[in-house]
Design a protein around this motif. Structure first.
Motif, PDB file in Angstrom:
ATOM      1  N   ILE A 207      32.675  38.649  26.258  1.00 55.46           N
ATOM      2  CA  ILE A 207      32.290  39.690  27.203  1.00 55.46           C
ATOM      3  C   ILE A 207      32.111  39.114  28.606  1.00 55.46           C
ATOM      4  N   LEU A 208      31.419  37.981  28.689  1.00 54.55           N
ATOM      5  CA  LEU A 208      31.191  37.367  29.999  1.00 54.55           C
ATOM      6  C   LEU A 208      32.498  36.935  30.647  1.00 54.55           C
ATOM      7  N   ALA A 209      33.413  36.377  29.843  1.00 55.97           N
ATOM      8  CA  ALA A 209      34.703  35.951  30.396  1.00 55.97           C
ATOM      9  C   ALA A 209      35.501  37.149  30.897  1.00 55.97           C
ATOM     10  N   ALA A 210      35.543  38.225  30.099  1.00 56.14           N
ATOM     11  CA  ALA A 210      36.282  39.421  30.518  1.00 56.14           C
ATOM     12  C   ALA A 210      35.671  40.025  31.774  1.00 56.14           C
ATOM     13  N   GLY A 211      34.340  40.093  31.798  1.00 54.67           N
ATOM     14  CA  GLY A 211      33.678  40.645  32.973  1.00 54.67           C
ATOM     15  C   GLY A 211      33.953  39.829  34.224  1.00 54.67           C
ATOM     16  N   ALA A 212      33.942  38.500  34.090  1.00 57.12           N
ATOM     17  CA  ALA A 212      34.223  37.642  35.248  1.00 57.12           C
ATOM     18  C   ALA A 212      35.653  37.828  35.736  1.00 57.12           C
ATOM     19  N   ILE A 213      36.600  37.899  34.800  1.00 56.23           N
ATOM     20  CA  ILE A 213      38.001  38.117  35.177  1.00 56.23           C
ATOM     21  C   ILE A 213      38.143  39.445  35.925  1.00 56.23           C
ATOM     22  N   GLY A 214      37.558  40.511  35.358  1.00 54.21           N
ATOM     23  CA  GLY A 214      37.652  41.811  36.002  1.00 54.21           C
ATOM     24  C   GLY A 214      36.986  41.838  37.364  1.00 54.21           C
ATOM     25  N   TYR A 215      35.824  41.197  37.469  1.00 49.71           N
ATOM     26  CA  TYR A 215      35.087  41.213  38.741  1.00 49.71           C
ATOM     27  C   TYR A 215      35.872  40.538  39.859  1.00 49.71           C
ATOM     28  N   PHE A 216      36.356  39.327  39.582  1.00 48.21           N
ATOM     29  CA  PHE A 216      37.064  38.599  40.643  1.00 48.21           C
ATOM     30  C   PHE A 216      38.429  39.218  40.938  1.00 48.21           C
ATOM     31  N   ALA A 217      39.075  39.771  39.894  1.00 45.06           N
ATOM     32  CA  ALA A 217      40.339  40.469  40.142  1.00 45.06           C
ATOM     33  C   ALA A 217      40.104  41.726  40.971  1.00 45.06           C
ATOM     34  N   GLY A 218      38.999  42.420  40.701  1.00 44.89           N
ATOM     35  CA  GLY A 218      38.668  43.598  41.482  1.00 44.89           C
ATOM     36  C   GLY A 218      38.355  43.260  42.923  1.00 44.89           C
ATOM     37  N   ARG A 219      37.626  42.175  43.126  1.00 42.39           N
ATOM     38  CA  ARG A 219      37.318  41.755  44.501  1.00 42.39           C
ATOM     39  C   ARG A 219      38.581  41.392  45.269  1.00 42.39           C
ATOM     40  N   ALA A 220      39.555  40.839  44.535  1.00 47.37           N
ATOM     41  CA  ALA A 220      40.818  40.471  45.178  1.00 47.37           C
ATOM     42  C   ALA A 220      41.746  41.668  45.368  1.00 47.37           C
ATOM     43  N   GLY A 221      41.338  42.817  44.818  1.00 44.23           N
ATOM     44  CA  GLY A 221      42.155  44.015  44.957  1.00 44.23           C
ATOM     45  C   GLY A 221      43.360  44.056  44.043  1.00 44.23           C
ATOM     46  N   HIS A 222      43.301  43.331  42.923  1.00 41.27           N
ATOM     47  CA  HIS A 222      44.442  43.313  42.005  1.00 41.27           C
ATOM     48  C   HIS A 222      44.660  44.727  41.455  1.00 41.27           C
ATOM     49  N   PRO A 223      45.875  45.260  41.574  1.00 42.60           N
ATOM     50  CA  PRO A 223      46.116  46.668  41.184  1.00 42.60           C
ATOM     51  C   PRO A 223      45.882  46.952  39.701  1.00 42.60           C
TER      52      PRO A 223
END
Length: 471
Positions: free
Chosen positions: A180-196
């Motif tokens: 869960i923590l790994a998925a959340g971190a991936i999503g958070y940083f991808a979201g901050r980078a604006g990944h579509p």
């Protein structure tokens, strides 16, 4: 929102309708509780239909934002979602009413069924009925994977997260919190980078069907009402009170009875489960089953599936299966009490320590999560977590399938792997056919869950009376 003062409920909603009274809310939450069959996917669908589509208390995006937050928490996401929405509409009291009502019908029903199972479960015809129920439960779990995945896995990135989550937990026994923590971190940083792949869209399959309800059409609207805004002192006070209510019985039992008493074990184990297990009943079942069978000896192998079959036949969260575990553990080690009295106390204790923390998580976190609804990075993190949960549920479906269809399943532990491997010679042909029929009925014929469970139990009984059960 008219008539709203600091900390007070509005009199008129954002769409001009009168704000629902607490009595009206009680009727709504009672409806949700009594209709909440079919596991988290079905329960969330019922809730969405009533509070979003029918009542228009809140819009689609707000509902999904709350759901994704609840999926991040340990415990049953559907029950926590009721607490969240109840709190949004009627403050702390509304959250308590919604959450308690969601649990109450299932708790009563599972307790009654536990009595029957404890007294008659070893009778052949009862065992045969549960044999049939296991096949139906497996089909329902598989449908949960599809229904949740149909919305959460909206692109290749989310599908990859689900696949990696499944491999990590199935093949390497990776701890769920780490996934869960790994998925959340991936999503958070991808979201901050604006990944579509991580920004925009999102949500839950069951909630996305039909016309989308926009925030402007709802009572809550776009904004955060005053009573739902974070007040640090009040949040801390509520958190302290709930923590004491949750942990005081645990500490008292440990002090009075010692760590080797069954009631102390039940309170301590399920309190730990409430903190470290995520993803609802589907995700925690293997963890609870292993401890209940191997560590504490509360259940015999295979009885966890019987317990889930009981929980599937009742309204409310599937994590009520833990109440069955607590009942059976105390029933078999009653001490100075009668077995049924001990089982009843064990069931009540299990339910208390399982669900009390759910209110704590929501009341502590929801005010701040509401304020962060506009954060794309946070929404991306929650969406990625939802995708990872799909992989965990798929792991449980495979675990179920192996233990339903095969009588003997061993564990392969080499080269870093931790794999469940069935013995091909132990295959149960009748179980395999029944599972296939249940899956076909669920996915192609669209038979309702209650009819499926009833039919599966009837077939199990038919096998018994034909002399084929247990052959």
């Amino acid at each position: 929102m008219s008539g709203e003062a600091q900390g007070q409920l509005p009199t008129v909603g954002a769409d001009g309708r009168p704000w629902p009274t607490l009595r009206e809310a009680l009727v709504v939450w009672a409806r949700v509780a009594l209709l909440s069959f079919g596991g988290p996917a079905g329960q969330i669908a019922v809730m969405h239909r009533i509070v979003v589509v029918e009542k228009k208390w809140l819009g689609e995006e707000r509902f999904l934002h709350a759901l994704n937050f609840c999926m991040l928490l340990p415990g049953p996401e559907a029950q926590q979602l009721t607490v969240y929405i109840g709190w949004l509409m009627h403050r702390w009291l509304g959250g308590l009413i919604a959450g308690i009502l969601f649990v109450l019908p299932g708790a009563i029903a599972v307790l009654i069924l536990s009595y029957i199972y404890a007294l008659y479960g070893k009778v052949d015809f009862v065992s045969a009925a549960f044999f049939g129920l296991k096949a139906a439960v497996l089909a329902i779990v598989l449908q949960a994977v599809v229904r949740i995945g149909s919305k959460a896995l909206r692109n290749a990135a989310m599908t990859s997260l689900a696949a990696l989550s499944f491999i990590a937990i199935f093949a390497f026994a990776a701890p769920f919190p780490a996934i869960i923590l790994a998925a959340g971190a991936i999503g958070y940083f991808a979201g901050r980078a604006g990944h579509p792949a991580f920004v925009g869209g999102g949500g839950h399959g069951s909630a996305a069907k039909g016309k989308i309800v926009q925030a402007g059409e709802t009572i809550l609207g776009e904004g955060v009402p005053h009573h739902a805004r974070p007040e640090n002192a009040r949040v801390v006070n509520i958190a302290v009170l709930l923590s004491v209510l949750w942990l005081a019985p645990v500490i008292a039992l440990l002090a009075l009875l010692g760590p080797d008493n069954v009631f102390a074990d039940i309170s301590l184990f399920f309190s730990k489960m409430a903190v470290v297990t995520f993803g609802g009943a589907y995700a925690v079942l293997a963890y609870v089953a292993q401890a209940a069978v191997d560590t504490y000896g509360w259940l015999a192998p295979g009885e966890m599936l019987d317990g889930l079959g009981l929980a599937e036949t009742t309204p409310g969260p599937l994590i009520m299966v833990t109440q069955f575990v607590g009942f059976m553990g105390a029933f078999r080690d009653p001490g100075t009490l009668s077995p049924l009295a001990a089982g009843t106390l064990g069931a009540a204790l299990t339910t208390w320590v399982t669900f009390a923390p759910c209110f704590l998580w929501i009341f502590l976190g929801a005010p701040y999560v509401e304020r962060l609804r506009g954060s794309e990075a946070l929404s991306a993190a929650l969406g990625a977590i939802t995708a990872a949960v799909v992989g965990v549920i798929l792991n449980l479906a495979v675990w179920f399938a192996l233990h339903v269809v095969f009588d003997k399943v061993e564990t392969f532990e080499k080269f870093g792997l931790h794999l469940a491997v069935p013995d091909p010679a132990s295959i149960d042909v009748y179980a395999l056919v029944l599972v296939a029929a249940a899956i076909f009925s669920q996915f192609r014929l669209k038979i309702s869950m209650m009819w499926l469970l009833a039919a599966a139990a009837a077939i199990g009984l038919g096998l018994h009376f034909a002399g084929l059960f247990g052959v």
